[in-house]
Write a protein that holds these residues in place. Structure first.
Motif, PDB file in Angstrom:
ATOM      1  N   TRP A  10       0.828  -1.541  -0.379  1.00  0.00           N
ATOM      2  CA  TRP A  10      -0.326   0.026   0.205  1.00  0.00           C
ATOM      3  C   TRP A  10       0.662   1.100   0.244  1.00  0.00           C
ATOM      4  CZ3 TRP A  10      -0.956   4.009   3.493  1.00  0.00           C
ATOM      5  CH2 TRP A  10      -1.719   4.759   4.165  1.00  0.00           C
ATOM      6  N   VAL A  11       1.847   1.035   0.942  1.00  0.00           N
ATOM      7  CA  VAL A  11       3.070   2.071   0.879  1.00  0.00           C
ATOM      8  C   VAL A  11       3.523   2.725  -0.502  1.00  0.00           C
ATOM      9  CG1 VAL A  11       5.111   3.384   2.203  1.00  0.00           C
ATOM     10  CG2 VAL A  11       3.227   2.312   3.299  1.00  0.00           C
ATOM     11  N   ALA A  12       3.883   1.192  -1.127  1.00  0.00           N
ATOM     12  CA  ALA A  12       4.627   1.597  -1.810  1.00  0.00           C
ATOM     13  C   ALA A  12       3.669   1.845  -3.244  1.00  0.00           C
ATOM     14  CB  ALA A  12       5.136  -0.029  -2.742  1.00  0.00           C
ATOM     15  N   GLY A  13       2.492   1.765  -3.023  1.00  0.00           N
ATOM     16  CA  GLY A  13       1.471   2.358  -4.371  1.00  0.00           C
ATOM     17  C   GLY A  13       0.629   3.185  -4.612  1.00  0.00           C
ATOM     18  N   LYS A  14       1.280   4.559  -3.796  1.00  0.00           N
ATOM     19  CA  LYS A  14       1.074   5.986  -3.159  1.00  0.00           C
ATOM     20  C   LYS A  14       2.142   6.719  -3.857  1.00  0.00           C
ATOM     21  CE  LYS A  14       0.055   6.906   0.742  1.00  0.00           C
ATOM     22  NZ  LYS A  14       0.779   8.023   2.377  1.00  0.00           N
ATOM     23  N   CYS A  15       1.390   7.499  -4.779  1.00  0.00           N
ATOM     24  CA  CYS A  15       1.292   8.205  -5.612  1.00  0.00           C
ATOM     25  C   CYS A  15       2.465   9.782  -4.632  1.00  0.00           C
ATOM     26  CB  CYS A  15       0.992   9.399  -6.098  1.00  0.00           C
ATOM     27  SG  CYS A  15       1.314  10.744  -6.939  1.00  0.00           S
ATOM     28  N   PRO A  16       3.723  10.201  -4.988  1.00  0.00           N
ATOM     29  CA  PRO A  16       4.545  10.483  -3.860  1.00  0.00           C
ATOM     30  C   PRO A  16       3.616  12.252  -4.244  1.00  0.00           C
ATOM     31  CG  PRO A  16       5.751  10.244  -5.774  1.00  0.00           C
ATOM     32  CD  PRO A  16       4.754   9.689  -6.158  1.00  0.00           C
ATOM     33  N   GLY A  17       2.653  12.461  -4.687  1.00  0.00           N
ATOM     34  CA  GLY A  17       2.578  13.856  -5.239  1.00  0.00           C
ATOM     35  C   GLY A  17       1.791  13.975  -3.888  1.00  0.00           C
ATOM     36  N   LEU A  29      -2.712   9.891  -2.966  1.00  0.00           N
ATOM     37  CA  LEU A  29      -3.282   8.041  -3.473  1.00  0.00           C
ATOM     38  C   LEU A  29      -2.533   7.594  -3.891  1.00  0.00           C
ATOM     39  CD1 LEU A  29      -5.583  11.503  -4.117  1.00  0.00           C
ATOM     40  CD2 LEU A  29      -6.078   9.997  -2.081  1.00  0.00           C
ATOM     41  N   GLN A  30      -3.576   6.142  -3.705  1.00  0.00           N
ATOM     42  CA  GLN A  30      -2.879   5.252  -4.665  1.00  0.00           C
ATOM     43  C   GLN A  30      -2.778   5.370  -6.032  1.00  0.00           C
ATOM     44  OE1 GLN A  30      -1.973   2.139  -3.501  1.00  0.00           O
ATOM     45  NE2 GLN A  30      -1.733   3.263  -1.907  1.00  0.00           N
ATOM     46  N   LEU A  31      -1.906   5.398  -6.339  1.00  0.00           N
ATOM     47  CA  LEU A  31      -1.822   4.613  -7.954  1.00  0.00           C
ATOM     48  C   LEU A  31      -2.514   3.842  -8.757  1.00  0.00           C
ATOM     49  CD1 LEU A  31       2.641   5.079  -8.532  1.00  0.00           C
ATOM     50  CD2 LEU A  31       1.513   6.867  -8.740  1.00  0.00           C
ATOM     51  N   ALA A  32      -3.096   2.789  -8.523  1.00  0.00           N
ATOM     52  CA  ALA A  32      -3.206   2.315  -9.136  1.00  0.00           C
ATOM     53  C   ALA A  32      -4.871   2.415  -9.215  1.00  0.00           C
ATOM     54  CB  ALA A  32      -4.019   1.020  -8.095  1.00  0.00           C
ATOM     55  N   ASP A  33      -5.561   4.209  -8.468  1.00  0.00           N
ATOM     56  CA  ASP A  33      -6.664   4.848  -8.850  1.00  0.00           C
ATOM     57  C   ASP A  33      -6.694   6.048  -9.453  1.00  0.00           C
ATOM     58  OD1 ASP A  33      -7.738   3.090  -7.206  1.00  0.00           O
ATOM     59  OD2 ASP A  33      -7.294   4.306  -5.051  1.00  0.00           O
ATOM     60  N   THR A  34      -4.832   6.867  -9.696  1.00  0.00           N
ATOM     61  CA  THR A  34      -5.336   7.997  -9.920  1.00  0.00           C
ATOM     62  C   THR A  34      -4.777   7.498 -11.513  1.00  0.00           C
ATOM     63  OG1 THR A  34      -3.006   7.667  -9.601  1.00  0.00           O
ATOM     64  CG2 THR A  34      -4.778   9.317  -7.456  1.00  0.00           C
ATOM     65  N   THR A  35      -4.414   6.676 -12.127  1.00  0.00           N
ATOM     66  CA  THR A  35      -3.754   6.271 -13.393  1.00  0.00           C
ATOM     67  C   THR A  35      -5.003   5.508 -13.687  1.00  0.00           C
ATOM     68  OG1 THR A  35      -1.993   5.205 -12.715  1.00  0.00           O
ATOM     69  CG2 THR A  35      -1.162   7.125 -12.627  1.00  0.00           C
ATOM     70  N   ALA A  36      -5.350   5.166 -13.566  1.00  0.00           N
ATOM     71  CA  ALA A  36      -6.777   4.709 -13.832  1.00  0.00           C
ATOM     72  C   ALA A  36      -7.190   4.855 -15.255  1.00  0.00           C
ATOM     73  CB  ALA A  36      -7.686   4.057 -12.616  1.00  0.00           C
ATOM     74  N   MET A  37      -7.958   3.648 -16.088  1.00  0.00           N
ATOM     75  CA  MET A  37      -8.333   4.658 -17.381  1.00  0.00           C
ATOM     76  C   MET A  37      -9.098   3.328 -18.419  1.00  0.00           C
ATOM     77  SD  MET A  37      -6.426   6.806 -18.242  1.00  0.00           S
ATOM     78  CE  MET A  37      -6.765   7.831 -19.980  1.00  0.00           C
ATOM     79  N   ARG A  38     -10.578   4.302 -18.614  1.00  0.00           N
ATOM     80  CA  ARG A  38     -11.083   3.290 -18.980  1.00  0.00           C
ATOM     81  C   ARG A  38     -11.450   4.057 -20.554  1.00  0.00           C
ATOM     82  NH1 ARG A  38     -15.366   3.500 -16.269  1.00  0.00           N
ATOM     83  NH2 ARG A  38     -14.487   1.565 -14.863  1.00  0.00           N
ATOM     84  N   ASP A  39     -11.747   3.338 -21.800  1.00  0.00           N
ATOM     85  CA  ASP A  39     -12.150   3.997 -23.136  1.00  0.00           C
ATOM     86  C   ASP A  39     -11.335   5.217 -22.888  1.00  0.00           C
ATOM     87  OD1 ASP A  39     -13.897   1.740 -23.247  1.00  0.00           O
ATOM     88  OD2 ASP A  39     -15.616   3.019 -22.403  1.00  0.00           O
ATOM     89  N   GLY A  40      -9.959   5.337 -22.523  1.00  0.00           N
ATOM     90  CA  GLY A  40      -8.772   6.207 -22.444  1.00  0.00           C
ATOM     91  C   GLY A  40      -9.436   7.844 -22.529  1.00  0.00           C
TER      92      GLY A  40
END
Length: 120
Positions: free
Chosen positions: A53-60, A63-74
């Motif tokens: 969980w700590v490793a997956g956090k955005c340094p900025g 929040l969790q990078l898996a959520d903040t970078t998730a894309m659907r249909d572009g």
């Protein structure tokens, strides 16, 4: 890195079993105490999950990078909003004090131990 297993934080106390060995006259020769492991498999799993969980956090934003970078249909899957910042008036006083101290010669100002006291 880890000092206390999660189960101990939740109140578990490690248990010990002592086995006694006697000679043929019934006198105690030795004893062996065996402790249950301090880290249970569940504790290790919790620690590994926390590290992921700590490793997956955005340094900025944190929040969790898996959520903040998730894309659907572009398009991004989630939307975000940055609310107005709150002001910490304790930090504000420290910053004011920094400015005042900068005007006066202070020997090794980084060695000063400062804290904020609430007045009212």
């Amino acid at each position: 890195m880890w000092g206390v297993p999660r189960s101990e934080l939740l109140g578990r106390q490690t248990q010990a079993t002592t086995e006694y060995f006697y000679d043929e006259d019934g006198l105690l020769v030795r004893s062996e105490t065996t402790w249950e492991p301090r880290w249970l498999p569940e504790d290790v799993s919790w620690a590994q999950a926390w590290r992921r969980w700590v490793a997956g956090k955005c340094p900025g934003c944190g929040l969790q990078l898996a959520d903040t970078t998730a894309m659907r249909d572009g398009e991004p899957v989630h939307s975000y909003h940055v609310p107005d910042p709150a002001r910490c008036y304790g930090c504000d006083e420290l910053l004011k004090d920094d400015k005042e101290r900068a005007k006066k010669p202070t020997v090794r100002p980084e060695a000063l131990l400062r804290h904020v006291e609430q007045v009212t």
